[in-house]
Design a protein around this motif. Structure first.
Motif, PDB file in Angstrom:
ATOM      1  N   PRO A 380       0.848  -1.197   0.000  1.00 37.35           N
ATOM      2  CA  PRO A 380       0.000   0.000   0.000  1.00 37.35           C
ATOM      3  C   PRO A 380       0.883   1.246   0.000  1.00 37.35           C
ATOM      4  CG  PRO A 380      -0.841  -1.606   1.560  1.00 37.35           C
ATOM      5  CD  PRO A 380       0.501  -2.116   1.093  1.00 37.35           C
ATOM      6  N   LEU A 381       0.665   2.120  -0.944  1.00 37.25           N
ATOM      7  CA  LEU A 381       1.546   3.273  -1.109  1.00 37.25           C
ATOM      8  C   LEU A 381       1.553   4.163   0.123  1.00 37.25           C
ATOM      9  CD1 LEU A 381       3.470   4.590  -3.076  1.00 37.25           C
ATOM     10  CD2 LEU A 381       1.526   5.742  -4.154  1.00 37.25           C
ATOM     11  N   GLU A 382       0.460   4.165   0.840  1.00 40.08           N
ATOM     12  CA  GLU A 382       0.380   4.990   2.048  1.00 40.08           C
ATOM     13  C   GLU A 382       1.436   4.576   3.075  1.00 40.08           C
ATOM     14  OE1 GLU A 382      -3.088   6.771   4.982  1.00 40.08           O
ATOM     15  OE2 GLU A 382      -3.380   4.817   4.017  1.00 40.08           O
ATOM     16  N   ARG A 383       1.794   3.283   3.096  1.00 35.06           N
ATOM     17  CA  ARG A 383       2.830   2.816   4.028  1.00 35.06           C
ATOM     18  C   ARG A 383       4.176   3.465   3.714  1.00 35.06           C
ATOM     19  NH1 ARG A 383       1.282  -2.222   6.263  1.00 35.06           N
ATOM     20  NH2 ARG A 383      -0.993  -2.175   6.496  1.00 35.06           N
ATOM     21  N   LEU A 384       4.476   3.581   2.418  1.00 36.26           N
ATOM     22  CA  LEU A 384       5.728   4.210   2.018  1.00 36.26           C
ATOM     23  C   LEU A 384       5.717   5.696   2.356  1.00 36.26           C
ATOM     24  CD1 LEU A 384       8.477   3.828   0.575  1.00 36.26           C
ATOM     25  CD2 LEU A 384       7.313   4.459  -1.564  1.00 36.26           C
ATOM     26  N   VAL A 385       4.568   6.345   2.142  1.00 31.40           N
ATOM     27  CA  VAL A 385       4.445   7.762   2.479  1.00 31.40           C
ATOM     28  C   VAL A 385       4.690   7.984   3.966  1.00 31.40           C
ATOM     29  CG1 VAL A 385       2.891   9.749   2.510  1.00 31.40           C
ATOM     30  CG2 VAL A 385       2.851   8.176   0.565  1.00 31.40           C
ATOM     31  N   ASP A 386       4.090   7.139   4.789  1.00 26.69           N
ATOM     32  CA  ASP A 386       4.274   7.271   6.236  1.00 26.69           C
ATOM     33  C   ASP A 386       5.732   7.038   6.625  1.00 26.69           C
ATOM     34  OD1 ASP A 386       1.603   7.817   6.597  1.00 26.69           O
ATOM     35  OD2 ASP A 386       1.064   5.736   7.033  1.00 26.69           O
ATOM     36  N   LEU A 387       6.401   6.110   5.948  1.00 21.94           N
ATOM     37  CA  LEU A 387       7.785   5.792   6.278  1.00 21.94           C
ATOM     38  C   LEU A 387       8.711   6.980   6.043  1.00 21.94           C
ATOM     39  CD1 LEU A 387       9.988   3.683   7.043  1.00 21.94           C
ATOM     40  CD2 LEU A 387      10.117   3.132   4.586  1.00 21.94           C
ATOM     41  N   VAL A 388       8.557   7.649   4.909  1.00 23.86           N
ATOM     42  CA  VAL A 388       9.489   8.729   4.571  1.00 23.86           C
ATOM     43  C   VAL A 388       9.077  10.058   5.160  1.00 23.86           C
ATOM     44  CG1 VAL A 388      10.234   7.566   2.466  1.00 23.86           C
ATOM     45  CG2 VAL A 388       8.361   9.219   2.358  1.00 23.86           C
ATOM     46  N   SER A 389       7.800  10.214   5.549  1.00 23.54           N
ATOM     47  CA  SER A 389       7.302  11.438   6.200  1.00 23.54           C
ATOM     48  C   SER A 389       7.553  12.693   5.348  1.00 23.54           C
ATOM     49  CB  SER A 389       7.948  11.607   7.574  1.00 23.54           C
ATOM     50  OG  SER A 389       7.383  12.708   8.269  1.00 23.54           O
ATOM     51  N   PRO A 390       6.726  12.925   4.335  1.00 24.40           N
ATOM     52  CA  PRO A 390       6.911  14.097   3.460  1.00 24.40           C
ATOM     53  C   PRO A 390       6.754  15.411   4.208  1.00 24.40           C
ATOM     54  CG  PRO A 390       5.369  12.503   2.520  1.00 24.40           C
ATOM     55  CD  PRO A 390       5.590  12.100   3.935  1.00 24.40           C
ATOM     56  N   ASP A 391       7.440  16.450   3.732  1.00 27.24           N
ATOM     57  CA  ASP A 391       7.284  17.790   4.278  1.00 27.24           C
ATOM     58  C   ASP A 391       5.857  18.288   4.045  1.00 27.24           C
ATOM     59  OD1 ASP A 391       9.929  17.579   4.864  1.00 27.24           O
ATOM     60  OD2 ASP A 391      10.611  18.936   3.269  1.00 27.24           O
TER      61      ASP A 391
END
Length: 498
Positions: A380-391
Motif C-alpha cells: 500500500p503506497l500509504e505505508r511508504l508515504v508514512d515511512l518517509v514522512s513528506p514535508d
C-alpha cells in the motif's frame, strides 16, 4: 399553447450552438477512437474478438513479434478527426471541453422548452402518435409530404424523432460517457455493469454517435425535401413567414462560419499544441482534479472476473543494466525514495514487502480505450508515504522509470518516462506499489520489478519499471514541466480521472 409557426430565440440560438458543438464532439470523438479503433462488448478486449474494427492492423495474443497497444493507433486525417494525426491528448481535451458547453446548451434548451410550453411539441402525450408516425413514414415513401399534427409545427414522425434525440439519445451519450471514466468505475463498479462493462458502454456510445450522424443526414434531407428556404426561415429568423432569401443568406453564412471556425481551431491545435493544451485545460483540468480527489476506489472483483488477456503499453527498457537485473530476478534492485521528506530511504524488494502487503483485483483503464481486469499484489503506497514522512509543503509524488522512450518508442519523442501525481492520490484506497500480478511475480512487460497502481486514474499515470520516487513541491522543473512524460510529449491532461 405556443404559436407553432414561431420558433423563439432560444430555439434559434441553441440549434446553432448544438450544430457547432456536435460537430466538435464528433470530430474529437473520432480522434479518440483512432487511438484504439476496435470495438468490444466485453471487458478485457482480447485481440481478434472485436465486433468492429476500423483498421487494417492485426495483432494477436499469441503473436511471435512483441507489440504494444500504441502500435494499434491510427493517424486519421484532420478533416474528420480533431485535430488528427495521432493527437489523442488534444482530441480528449477538445472532447471534454466541448461536452461541458454541449450539456450546458442542452440544459438551457430543456429549461426553456418547459417554461415556454413548447414541450407539448416535443413530448408525445397520446399513444395515437405512434400509428400516426408509421402512417407518416408511409406517406414519405410515396414521395408525398405528411400533414402536420393539428396545432403543432411537426408531423408525427418528426415529433417522435425529436423526442427520441432530445430526451433519449442525448442522455444516453452522457451516461455512457460517464461509464468510461476510471474514477467513476472505480468508485461505483456497479455503474459500469449496467452497460455490460466499460466496453459495453464504449460500444453503445459509438452506436449513439452513428445514430446522431444518421439523424443529421436524414434531418438535413427532410429540411431540403420540405423546402430549404422555409426551413431556414424557421430556424434562422424564427418564423415561417420571415424573408426566406434573407434567411438562406444568413443561414449559409452561419454554416460557413462554423466550418471556418473548425478549420481554424484544427490548424491552431496542430501548430500550437502546447498552447491548446493549456487553454483547454482551463476548462477540463479542474473537473478532472475534483473527480480524482473525491472518488476513491471501491473495486472488489473476483478471480473469475480476471481477463484472459491483458494488453501491454510501452516496450520494456533496453539498457544493459536493466537487462542484467532482469536476468538475476532483480536480486540487487533497490528503490530510492527521497526529495522533500524527513526520512529518505533506499529499499530492496524484500524490504518493500516488509512495509505491508495487500492484494486487489481491479479494472485497468488505458487512455486509448481498452481495459482489463487483473489481480495486483504489493505494498500500500500509504505505508511508504508514512515511512518517509513528506514535508507539509509537498504537492506531488514523482515516479521515474527506467525506460528511455527515445529508444523504446521513437516517433520524435525522447527522454525517460516519468509521471507526477498529487500527494492525496498516494493515500487513496488501493493505491499500490505492485510487485505481483495475478499471483505471480510482476512480468517484465507489465513493469517488473515494481510499478505503481492508482485505480481511479488512467493507465499512463501508473508508471512501470520504477527507478526512483521523489516527493516534490513543484513539478514545473521536471521534464518539460507539464507533470508527466505523456503530458510533456503528447499533451495529455495531468489529471487522469476521465
Amino acid at each position: 399553447m405556443p404559436d407553432p409557426a414561431i420558433f423563439p430565440w432560444f430555439v434559434v440560438i441553441t440549434h446553432a450552438l448544438t450544430v457547432f458543438f456536435m460537430l466538435m464532439l464528433a470530430r474529437s470523438g473520432i480522434e479518440v477512437l483512432a487511438s484504439f479503433p476496435k470495438m468490444y462488448w466485453n471487458d478485457g478486449c482480447p485481440p481478434g474478438r472485436e465486433w468492429a474494427r476500423f483498421s487494417t492492423k492485426m495483432y494477436g495474443a499469441d503473436s511471435r513479434r512483441p507489440w504494444v497497444s500504441l502500435d494499434e493507433e491510427e493517424a486519421w486525417n484532420p478533416v474528420i478527426a480533431m485535430p488528427g494525426r495521432k493527437n489523442l491528448g488534444l482530441g480528449r481535451h477538445w472532447h471534454f471541453m466541448t461536452v461541458h458547453f454541449w450539456i450546458a446548451t442542452g440544459i438551457v434548451y430543456i429549461a426553456m422548452v418547459f417554461t415556454s410550453g413548447r414541450w407539448h411539441f416535443l413530448i408525445p402525450t397520446e399513444w395515437s402518435v405512434v400509428p400516426d408516425a408509421i402512417e407518416a413514414v408511409g406517406t414519405y415513401l410515396q414521395f408525398e409530404l405528411p400533414a402536420k399534427l393539428p396545432g403543432e409545427p411537426y408531423n408525427a414522425v418528426q415529433k417522435l424523432t425529436y423526442f427520441a434525440v432530445v430526451f433519449l439519445l442525448a442522455p444516453l451519450q452522457i451516461i455512457t460517457g460517464a461509464a468510461m471514466s476510471p474514477s467513476v468505475l472505480a468508485r461505483f463498479p456497479w455503474y459500469g455493469k449496467l452497460f455490460g462493462g466499460k466496453q459495453g458502454a464504449r460500444s453503445i456510445h459509438f452506436i449513439g454517435l452513428c445514430a446522431f450522424a444518421g439523424f443529421v443526414v436524414i434531418h438535413t434531407a427532410m429540411v431540403i425535401i420540405h423546402g430549404l428556404p422555409l426551413g431556414f426561415a424557421k430556424i434562422v429568423l424564427g418564423h415561417e413567414t420571415a424573408d426566406r432569401s434573407l434567411a438562406v443568406a444568413i443561414g449559409t453564412i452561419a454554416l460557413a462560419a462554423i466550418v471556418l471556425i473548425h478549420v481554424l481551431l484544427t490548424v491552431f491545435a496542430r501548430l500550437r499544441p502546447r498552447t491548446a493544451q493549456h487553454l483547454l485545460g482551463v476548462v477540463v483540468a479542474p473537473f478532472e482534479g475534483v473527480l480524482s480527489r473525491l472518488f476513491t476506489s471501491r473495486q472488489r472483483y473476483t478471480r473469475a472476473d480476471i481477463s484472459e488477456y491483458h494488453r501491454v503499453n510501452g516496450y520494456p527498457p533496453v539498457d544493459p543494466e536493466y537487462e542484467r537485473m532482469a536476468a538475476d530476478d532483480f536480486a540487487d534492485y533497490r528503490l530510492p525514495v527521497g526529495g522533500r521528506v524527513a526520512n529518505p530511504v533506499s529499499l530492496s524488494l524484500a524490504e518493500l514487502r516488509e512495509l505491508g502487503w495487500a492484494t486487489q483485483i481491479c479494472n485497468h483503464n488505458c487512455i486509448q480505450g481498452w481495459n482489463s481486469i487483473a489481480e495486483w499484489g504489493g505494498v500500500p503506497l500509504e505505508r511508504l508515504v508514512d515511512l518517509v514522512s513528506p514535508d507539509p509543503d509537498v504537492t506531488h509524488v514523482v515516479f521515474y522509470a527506467m525506460d528511455d522512450k527515445g529508444l523504446t518508442e521513437g516517433e520524435g519523442r525522447y527522454g525517460y518516462f516519468y509521471e507526477a501525481v498529487p500527494i492525496f492520490l498516494a493515500r487513496h484506497t488501493q493505491s499500490l506499489l505492485a510487485l505481483e500480478m495475478n499471483g505471480a511475480p510482476l512480468p517484465i512487460e507489465h513493469g517488473a520489478p515494481v510499478r505503481v497502481r492508482f485505480e481511479t486514474q488512467l493507465g499512463y499515470k501508473m508508471v512501470k519499471w520504477i527507478k526512483a520516487v521523489e516527493f516534490v513541491d513543484d513539478v514545473s522543473t521536471i521534464g518539460l514541466g507539464q507533470g508527466g512524460y505523456r503530458e510533456d510529449q503528447l499533451y495529455y491532461a495531468n489529471a487522469a480521472g476521465i
